[in-house]
Scaffold this active site. Sequence first.
Site, PDB file in Angstrom:
ATOM      1  N   GLY A  92       0.732  -0.841  -0.401  1.00 45.88           N
ATOM      2  CA  GLY A  92       0.158  -0.031  -0.126  1.00 45.88           C
ATOM      3  C   GLY A  92       0.780   1.105   0.006  1.00 45.88           C
ATOM      4  N   GLY A 140      -0.090  -5.238   0.214  1.00 46.47           N
ATOM      5  CA  GLY A 140      -1.508  -4.693  -0.771  1.00 46.47           C
ATOM      6  C   GLY A 140      -1.552  -5.558  -1.549  1.00 46.47           C
ATOM      7  CD  GLU A 163       2.500  -6.564   6.488  1.00 42.21           C
ATOM      8  OE1 GLU A 163       1.957  -5.686   4.955  1.00 42.21           O
ATOM      9  OE2 GLU A 163       2.942  -7.271   6.365  1.00 42.21           O
TER      10      GLU A 163
END
Length: 380
Positions: A92, A140, A163
């Site tokens: 993302g 994403g 992440e």
Amino acid sequence: MLPSRLRLTSNRLQIILQHLRMSGQKAPDAEVLLEKHGCSGLITLNRPKALNALNLNMSRLIYNQLKLWEEDPETFLVIIKGAGGKAFCAGGDIIAITEAGKTGAPLAQDFFKEEYILNNAIGTYKKPYVALIDGITMGGGVGLSVHGHFRVASERTLFAMPETAIGLFPDVGGGYFLPRLPGKIGLFIALTGFRLKGRDVQKAGIATHFVDSQKIPSLEKDLITLKCPSKEDIIDVLNAYHNESSASEDLPFILAECLDKINSLFSGNSVEEIIDNLKQDGSPFANQQLKILSKMSPTSLKITFRQLKNGSSLTLQEVLTMEYRLSQASMSGHDFYEGVRAMLIDKDQNPKWKPEELKEVTDKYLDSCFASLGGRDLIL
């Protein structure tokens, strides 16, 4: 109420008008290209300089088009790919989200909410959905591919959920698909951010097929030229290309020699137990994982552990609702902003996590992260 014949005419007119409007998304500089080829809808993520990172506008365009194609009787298949040759989608648009979160701008809520709604649309899609993950596929990009029917990896595929290194957690439905991988592979990937490459993405159970990258354009062409294909017709084409692709075929799965250790050492009832298991094992593999985990956000590690534990028995919709709560907790916390600063903006690779120790991340705080948002909850 309109007579059935008029309703059909009206629906058909709407589809025709939408296809005409799609021509506006074919401009070379559009962020996502939406095209119809015969019986197939083709989505091309078109931000190659940004490694096709997903932003809110792209999520909206893709979602709206998927819904139209789902109801279009002349669309039998959807294919999604990335432009540029390097990435399917590297994640993302994190930096934009970070800036929004700092100022309380609505993007910090809207991006996650609409991305997860798109993830759910892919996971529940009525028609065959083929993701050509030929290149970097992270964050994403995983959400745009892993929930669909078919994921085609190549030797250029680089898969990861990194992440915990930026103070976040493996979202986009990571709490659903990761605990469903064999053994403890999913938890291992989620906590350490381990990268899988090429055929190993398929051997891990993430990709459904492996195709040599030089054959991907031919595969795409053969899929697009299918006439009103059934799901079985699509499977036949994918299997044929998979069976003809020989790159790395004879090499063992990269984690093969470590699987027993992963399954035993990562079977603890908490992150602290996993750390203790690794320390007691003392093998080079265990020591390497300790070194990696010591660099991750303690808060992210604990959130991720509970996310996957809870997600193992939840539906995709329940997981995405849970993850939206976690995303908003991350937006109001410290570590996400510090992780993005250290890893993506200043790039000093030296984040200062708060709290610094696992023992300081309390169950009370974790409970608050997973708690309902009431009227702001994601409803699917």
